[in-house]
Design a protein around this motif. Structure first.
Motif, PDB file in Angstrom:
ATOM      1  N   GLY A 224       0.803  -1.223   0.000  1.00  0.00           N
ATOM      2  CA  GLY A 224       0.000   0.000   0.000  1.00  0.00           C
ATOM      3  C   GLY A 224       0.832   1.267   0.000  1.00  0.00           C
ATOM      4  N   LEU A 225       1.961   1.260   0.707  1.00  0.00           N
ATOM      5  CA  LEU A 225       2.811   2.444   0.755  1.00  0.00           C
ATOM      6  C   LEU A 225       3.478   2.716  -0.592  1.00  0.00           C
ATOM      7  CD1 LEU A 225       4.516   1.985   4.240  1.00  0.00           C
ATOM      8  CD2 LEU A 225       2.896   3.780   3.602  1.00  0.00           C
ATOM      9  N   VAL A 226       3.980   1.659  -1.216  1.00  0.00           N
ATOM     10  CA  VAL A 226       4.688   1.837  -2.480  1.00  0.00           C
ATOM     11  C   VAL A 226       3.715   2.065  -3.635  1.00  0.00           C
ATOM     12  CG1 VAL A 226       6.252   0.744  -4.119  1.00  0.00           C
ATOM     13  CG2 VAL A 226       6.624   0.441  -1.667  1.00  0.00           C
ATOM     14  N   ALA A 227       2.750   1.158  -3.778  1.00  0.00           N
ATOM     15  CA  ALA A 227       1.809   1.266  -4.888  1.00  0.00           C
ATOM     16  C   ALA A 227       0.878   2.465  -4.713  1.00  0.00           C
ATOM     17  CB  ALA A 227       0.990  -0.018  -5.007  1.00  0.00           C
ATOM     18  N   GLY A 228       0.625   2.866  -3.468  1.00  0.00           N
ATOM     19  CA  GLY A 228      -0.248   4.008  -3.239  1.00  0.00           C
ATOM     20  C   GLY A 228       0.324   5.290  -3.811  1.00  0.00           C
ATOM     21  N   PHE A 229       1.636   5.476  -3.667  1.00  0.00           N
ATOM     22  CA  PHE A 229       2.255   6.688  -4.212  1.00  0.00           C
ATOM     23  C   PHE A 229       2.258   6.644  -5.729  1.00  0.00           C
ATOM     24  CE2 PHE A 229       5.998   9.288  -5.428  1.00  0.00           C
ATOM     25  CZ  PHE A 229       5.548  10.501  -4.934  1.00  0.00           C
ATOM     26  N   ALA A 230       2.550   5.475  -6.301  1.00  0.00           N
ATOM     27  CA  ALA A 230       2.522   5.349  -7.761  1.00  0.00           C
ATOM     28  C   ALA A 230       1.116   5.610  -8.288  1.00  0.00           C
ATOM     29  CB  ALA A 230       2.999   3.958  -8.175  1.00  0.00           C
ATOM     30  N   LEU A 231       0.112   5.082  -7.610  1.00  0.00           N
ATOM     31  CA  LEU A 231      -1.269   5.304  -8.038  1.00  0.00           C
ATOM     32  C   LEU A 231      -1.661   6.769  -7.903  1.00  0.00           C
ATOM     33  CD1 LEU A 231      -3.884   3.919  -9.009  1.00  0.00           C
ATOM     34  CD2 LEU A 231      -4.514   3.658  -6.599  1.00  0.00           C
ATOM     35  N   CYS A 232      -1.153   7.412  -6.852  1.00  0.00           N
ATOM     36  CA  CYS A 232      -1.413   8.841  -6.672  1.00  0.00           C
ATOM     37  C   CYS A 232      -0.885   9.646  -7.856  1.00  0.00           C
ATOM     38  CB  CYS A 232      -0.780   9.322  -5.368  1.00  0.00           C
ATOM     39  SG  CYS A 232      -0.606  11.115  -5.211  1.00  0.00           S
ATOM     40  N   LEU A 233       0.331   9.343  -8.288  1.00  0.00           N
ATOM     41  CA  LEU A 233       0.919  10.056  -9.422  1.00  0.00           C
ATOM     42  C   LEU A 233       0.103   9.832 -10.695  1.00  0.00           C
ATOM     43  CD1 LEU A 233       4.730   9.407  -8.841  1.00  0.00           C
ATOM     44  CD2 LEU A 233       3.379  11.421  -8.202  1.00  0.00           C
ATOM     45  N   LEU A 234      -0.364   8.595 -10.894  1.00  0.00           N
ATOM     46  CA  LEU A 234      -1.190   8.308 -12.060  1.00  0.00           C
ATOM     47  C   LEU A 234      -2.520   9.062 -11.991  1.00  0.00           C
ATOM     48  CD1 LEU A 234      -0.650   4.450 -12.452  1.00  0.00           C
ATOM     49  CD2 LEU A 234       0.309   6.278 -13.873  1.00  0.00           C
ATOM     50  N   ALA A 235      -3.118   9.105 -10.796  1.00  0.00           N
ATOM     51  CA  ALA A 235      -4.408   9.789 -10.644  1.00  0.00           C
ATOM     52  C   ALA A 235      -4.292  11.294 -10.834  1.00  0.00           C
ATOM     53  CB  ALA A 235      -5.002   9.482  -9.273  1.00  0.00           C
ATOM     54  N   MET A 236      -3.084  11.841 -10.657  1.00  0.00           N
ATOM     55  CA  MET A 236      -2.876  13.280 -10.827  1.00  0.00           C
ATOM     56  C   MET A 236      -2.214  13.602 -12.166  1.00  0.00           C
ATOM     57  SD  MET A 236      -1.589  14.291  -6.976  1.00  0.00           S
ATOM     58  CE  MET A 236      -1.712  16.052  -7.303  1.00  0.00           C
ATOM     59  N   SER A 237      -2.084  12.595 -13.012  1.00  0.00           N
ATOM     60  CA  SER A 237      -1.433  12.801 -14.302  1.00  0.00           C
ATOM     61  C   SER A 237      -2.247  13.733 -15.195  1.00  0.00           C
ATOM     62  CB  SER A 237      -1.233  11.457 -15.010  1.00  0.00           C
ATOM     63  OG  SER A 237      -0.788  11.633 -16.334  1.00  0.00           O
ATOM     64  N   ARG A 238      -1.567  14.460 -16.044  1.00  0.00           N
ATOM     65  CA  ARG A 238      -2.248  15.323 -17.009  1.00  0.00           C
ATOM     66  C   ARG A 238      -2.835  14.509 -18.157  1.00  0.00           C
ATOM     67  NH1 ARG A 238       2.735  18.791 -19.265  1.00  0.00           N
ATOM     68  NH2 ARG A 238       3.221  18.742 -17.022  1.00  0.00           N
ATOM     69  N   TRP A 239      -2.401  13.260 -18.290  1.00  0.00           N
ATOM     70  CA  TRP A 239      -2.858  12.415 -19.387  1.00  0.00           C
ATOM     71  C   TRP A 239      -4.115  11.662 -18.967  1.00  0.00           C
ATOM     72  CZ3 TRP A 239      -0.372  13.777 -23.580  1.00  0.00           C
ATOM     73  CH2 TRP A 239       0.940  14.248 -23.468  1.00  0.00           C
ATOM     74  N   PHE A 240      -5.185  11.853 -19.712  1.00  0.00           N
ATOM     75  CA  PHE A 240      -6.474  11.264 -19.373  1.00  0.00           C
ATOM     76  C   PHE A 240      -6.417   9.741 -19.337  1.00  0.00           C
ATOM     77  CE2 PHE A 240     -10.542   9.460 -20.771  1.00  0.00           C
ATOM     78  CZ  PHE A 240     -11.381   9.943 -19.774  1.00  0.00           C
TER      79      PHE A 240
END
Length: 223
Positions: free
Chosen positions: A35-51
């Motif tokens: 959760g700690l590692v994948a959560g940050f990666a998922l956060c970056l994807l969710a805030m990506s400028r790419w739809f």
């Protein structure tokens, strides 16, 4: 109340409880790492400028946040083998289900931390010529982690408690062992009281640590 507590039936059962506790700790620890590692990666994807990156990540977060954890565990254990003909051992499957659930909640905690990073720090990192991945690792992640730490730790406590849900799919964790002992001895009150005390003893130190971290953060912001 005429009920007489009797814990003598637990003699000889502490070995089984210890084995169940080890499974609970394994589930919780590894799920927290995921959760700690994948959560940050998922956060970056969710805030990506790419739809095309942002939309699936947001859908993942909302799905795991808006459906019961019990339903997710049951779905992973019974539906994945049926749909994909993939069979995973019970403990890794429990880690997967709990870890993905925690990933979604941690992603939201990280997002709040990322949004709290001052814009000036990002501008300074760009002025220093840091590449995007260097900005993420050396500027965004440390500050986001510091801001999100109390929530991440609270989520960690929650996943420790939710790990008891795997007992419903016969994973031999602490809750499952306790349920078996209570059924065999016909002493559910004593057994479940003991199980509750064990979970409480595991969670309380982390909860106190969360309060300490929050107080330090409040003191740092007040300076």
């Amino acid at each position: 109340m005429n009920y007489q507590f009797n814990f003598h039936f637990l003699n000889g059962q502490f070995g089984a409880l210890w084995e169940g506790l080890k499974v609970t700790l394994e589930l919780s620890l590894v799920a927290n790492i995921v959760g700690l590692v994948a959560g940050f990666a998922l956060c970056l994807l969710a805030m990506s400028r790419w739809f095309l990156l942002r939309w699936p990540a947001q859908l993942f977060i909302e799905f795991f946040r808006c459906t019961p954890a019990l339903l997710q565990i049951v779905w992973f254990f019974y539906c994945i083998p049926m749909l994909f003909n993939v069979f995973i051992d019970p403990i890794p499957m429990g880690i997967l289900a709990l870890g993905l659930n925690l990933t979604a909640f941690n992603a939201e905690a990280y997002r709040a931390g990322v949004q709290a990073v001052p814009r000036e720090h990002l501008d300074a990192s760009m002025a220093l010529g840091l590449r995007p991945y260097q900005q993420t690792l050396y500027v965004i992640l440390p500050q986001a982690l510091r801001s999100a730490l109390p929530v991440l730790m609270t989520n960690g406590i929650a996943i420790l408690q939710q790990s008891a849900l795997v007992a419903i799919v016969a994973v031999s964790d602490l809750m499952y062992v306790g349920k078996s002992i209570a059924t065999e001895a016909y002493r559910p009150l004593e057994t479940y009281s003991l199980i509750a005390l064990i979970y409480f003893a595991l969670s309380l130190p982390i909860a106190q640590l969360v309060r300490l971290v929050e107080r330090r953060q409040d003191a740092a912001m007040a300076r």
